[in-house]
Design a protein around this motif. Structure first.
Motif, short mmCIF file in Angstrom:
data_model
loop_
_atom_site.label_atom_id
_atom_site.label_comp_id
_atom_site.label_asym_id
_atom_site.label_seq_id
_atom_site.Cartn_x
_atom_site.Cartn_y
_atom_site.Cartn_z
N ALA A 183 49.30 82.54 103.16
CA ALA A 183 47.93 83.05 103.26
C ALA A 183 47.25 84.03 104.14
CB ALA A 183 46.98 81.50 102.45
N ALA A 184 46.87 83.03 105.34
CA ALA A 184 46.77 83.41 106.14
C ALA A 184 46.95 84.72 106.66
CB ALA A 184 46.33 82.69 107.42
N ARG A 185 48.47 85.04 106.51
CA ARG A 185 48.84 85.80 107.51
C ARG A 185 49.13 87.27 105.86
NH1 ARG A 185 53.84 88.34 106.53
NH2 ARG A 185 54.42 86.87 104.66
N ARG A 186 49.42 86.54 104.75
CA ARG A 186 48.71 87.42 104.36
C ARG A 186 47.66 88.34 103.82
NH1 ARG A 186 53.21 88.18 99.95
NH2 ARG A 186 54.76 86.56 100.09
N PHE A 187 46.71 87.40 104.11
CA PHE A 187 45.34 87.83 104.46
C PHE A 187 45.05 88.51 105.18
CE2 PHE A 187 40.67 87.83 104.79
CZ PHE A 187 40.46 87.41 103.88
N MET B 22 32.17 88.75 110.39
CA MET B 22 31.88 88.42 112.31
C MET B 22 33.03 88.91 112.54
SD MET B 22 31.15 85.15 114.19
CE MET B 22 33.26 84.89 113.99
N GLU B 23 33.77 88.99 111.99
CA GLU B 23 35.22 89.46 112.46
C GLU B 23 35.82 90.84 112.31
OE1 GLU B 23 38.22 88.05 113.91
OE2 GLU B 23 36.76 86.29 114.74
N THR B 24 34.90 91.57 111.14
CA THR B 24 34.94 92.46 110.86
C THR B 24 34.31 94.12 111.90
OG1 THR B 24 35.06 92.29 108.20
CG2 THR B 24 34.12 94.03 109.39
N ARG B 25 33.22 92.86 112.36
CA ARG B 25 32.09 93.39 112.91
C ARG B 25 32.98 93.23 114.44
NH1 ARG B 25 28.09 90.25 110.83
NH2 ARG B 25 28.08 89.15 113.41
N ALA B 26 34.02 92.08 114.83
CA ALA B 26 34.85 92.56 115.97
C ALA B 26 35.46 93.75 115.73
CB ALA B 26 35.19 90.98 116.08
N GLY B 27 36.05 94.16 114.37
CA GLY B 27 37.67 94.82 114.53
C GLY B 27 38.46 94.25 114.42
N ARG B 28 38.55 92.71 113.94
CA ARG B 28 39.97 92.11 113.69
C ARG B 28 40.53 92.38 112.57
NH1 ARG B 28 37.40 90.07 118.38
NH2 ARG B 28 36.25 88.46 117.57
N LEU B 29 39.13 92.77 111.63
CA LEU B 29 39.52 92.33 110.21
C LEU B 29 38.60 93.11 109.70
CD1 LEU B 29 39.20 89.01 109.18
CD2 LEU B 29 40.96 90.37 108.78
N ASP B 30 39.42 94.01 108.46
CA ASP B 30 38.25 94.89 107.78
C ASP B 30 36.96 94.35 106.43
OD1 ASP B 30 37.01 97.21 106.83
OD2 ASP B 30 38.22 98.60 106.73
N VAL C 254 37.24 82.84 117.29
CA VAL C 254 37.00 84.26 117.19
C VAL C 254 37.65 84.95 117.94
CG1 VAL C 254 35.06 85.49 118.16
CG2 VAL C 254 34.77 83.19 117.92
N ALA C 255 38.72 84.58 118.18
CA ALA C 255 39.86 85.45 119.13
C ALA C 255 41.03 85.06 118.18
CB ALA C 255 39.93 84.67 120.29
N ASP C 256 40.82 84.50 117.72
CA ASP C 256 42.77 84.29 116.47
C ASP C 256 42.02 83.74 115.39
OD1 ASP C 256 44.83 84.23 115.50
OD2 ASP C 256 45.98 82.53 116.80
N PRO C 257 41.41 84.76 114.87
CA PRO C 257 40.97 84.65 113.09
C PRO C 257 42.65 84.22 111.97
CG PRO C 257 41.48 86.97 113.37
CD PRO C 257 41.56 86.39 115.06
N GLU C 258 43.92 84.78 112.22
CA GLU C 258 44.66 83.94 111.54
C GLU C 258 44.79 82.83 112.02
OE1 GLU C 258 49.56 85.37 110.91
OE2 GLU C 258 48.61 86.46 111.91
N THR C 259 45.05 82.05 112.79
CA THR C 259 44.71 80.68 113.03
C THR C 259 43.78 79.82 112.25
OG1 THR C 259 46.07 80.90 115.32
CG2 THR C 259 45.25 78.97 114.77
N ALA C 260 42.86 80.82 112.96
CA ALA C 260 41.35 80.17 112.27
C ALA C 260 41.59 79.46 110.22
CB ALA C 260 40.52 80.81 112.07
N LEU C 261 41.92 80.85 110.08
CA LEU C 261 42.03 80.92 108.68
C LEU C 261 42.91 80.07 107.82
CD1 LEU C 261 42.17 84.99 107.98
CD2 LEU C 261 40.22 82.77 107.12
N ALA C 262 44.53 80.20 108.31
CA ALA C 262 45.11 79.09 108.50
C ALA C 262 44.51 77.90 107.81
CB ALA C 262 46.48 79.13 109.13
N GLY C 263 44.00 77.58 109.71
CA GLY C 263 43.28 76.32 109.69
C GLY C 263 42.35 75.64 108.39
N PHE C 264 41.76 76.27 108.17
CA PHE C 264 40.59 76.39 107.08
C PHE C 264 41.54 75.84 105.38
CE2 PHE C 264 38.57 78.77 103.61
CZ PHE C 264 37.15 77.55 103.67
#
Length: 215
Positions: A204-208, A153-161, A91-101
């Motif tokens: 991929a996570a970084r570019r996303f 969820m990350e968009t609502r939190a303002g960490r992504l758009d 939740v706090a680190d979406p880039e790490t989560a996306l890299a894990g996925f």
């Protein structure tokens, strides 16, 4: 004495109609995977029952149909795939989560066993479209929907758009898998060692994250 032994372990719970224990369920799914990979998804349920050490009626009582059995078989790995999106750290680190996925997506989806199952499933879907739909619903669609929920969820939190989380989820999965899955399905897999998988996942996570960064 029997009542005393029972009281020490707590009340015995009656099993619901069609319910079977976890070990037996796992045995059925393992047997189904082996049989489908050897003989295709049109293989008879009798063979699956024989290898699992249960009756054919037990399988039908629990799963209802072959399509539901195939769906359960596909769903078994989805939890591992989406697990990186469901930790508190994600939740706090979406880039790490996306890299894990992305990492698990490459490891699981492109594994030799997964691709072998997918090939026989695609062949079987020609004669039994309901089986093909069951695999799609329980596998790719379910994982993309869970990813889309995370992005929303990350968009609502303002960490992504991500204006369209479902579309963004498709973009990310496509960026990760690329042509690797097509090559694997055609019997020309690309050798992805752990270091290469890690590089693809993190890049991929970084570019996303850069593409969908908040304004």
């Amino acid at each position: 004495r029997q009542a005393g032994r029972r009281s020490g372990r707590g009340p015995l719970m009656a099993r619901l109609p069609g319910q079977i224990d976890v070990a037996k369920s796992e045995a059925i799914l393992d047997a189904a995977l082996d049989v489908f990979m050897e003989r295709g998804v049109s293989a008879p349920m009798e063979e699956i029952a024989r290898r699992a050490g249960v009756s054919k009626q037990t399988i039908y009582n629990h799963y209802g149909s072959k399509a539901e059995l195939v769906q359960a078989l596909t769903s078994r790995r989805i939890h591992e795939l989406v697990a990186p999106l469901e930790t508190e750290e994600a939740v706090a680190d979406p880039e790490t989560a996306l890299a894990g996925f992305a990492r698990v997506l490459l490891e699981k989806v492109l594994s030799e066993r997964s691709q072998a199952f997918l090939r026989v499933a695609m062949m079987g879907a020609i004669e039994a479209p309901d089986l093909g739909r069951a695999i799609w619903e329980a596998g790719p669609r379910k994982s993309r929907l869970r990813l889309a929920e995370f992005l929303e969820m990350e968009t609502r939190a303002g960490r992504l758009d991500c204006p369209d989380p479902k579309e963004a989820a498709e973009f990310f999965a496509g960026m990760v898998i690329g042509s690797y899955q097509t090559a694997a399905l055609l019997g020309a897999p690309q050798m992805l060692d752990p270091a290469r998988i890690e590089r693809i996942a993190t890049e991929a996570a970084r570019r996303f994250m850069r593409a969908y960064a908040p304004a």
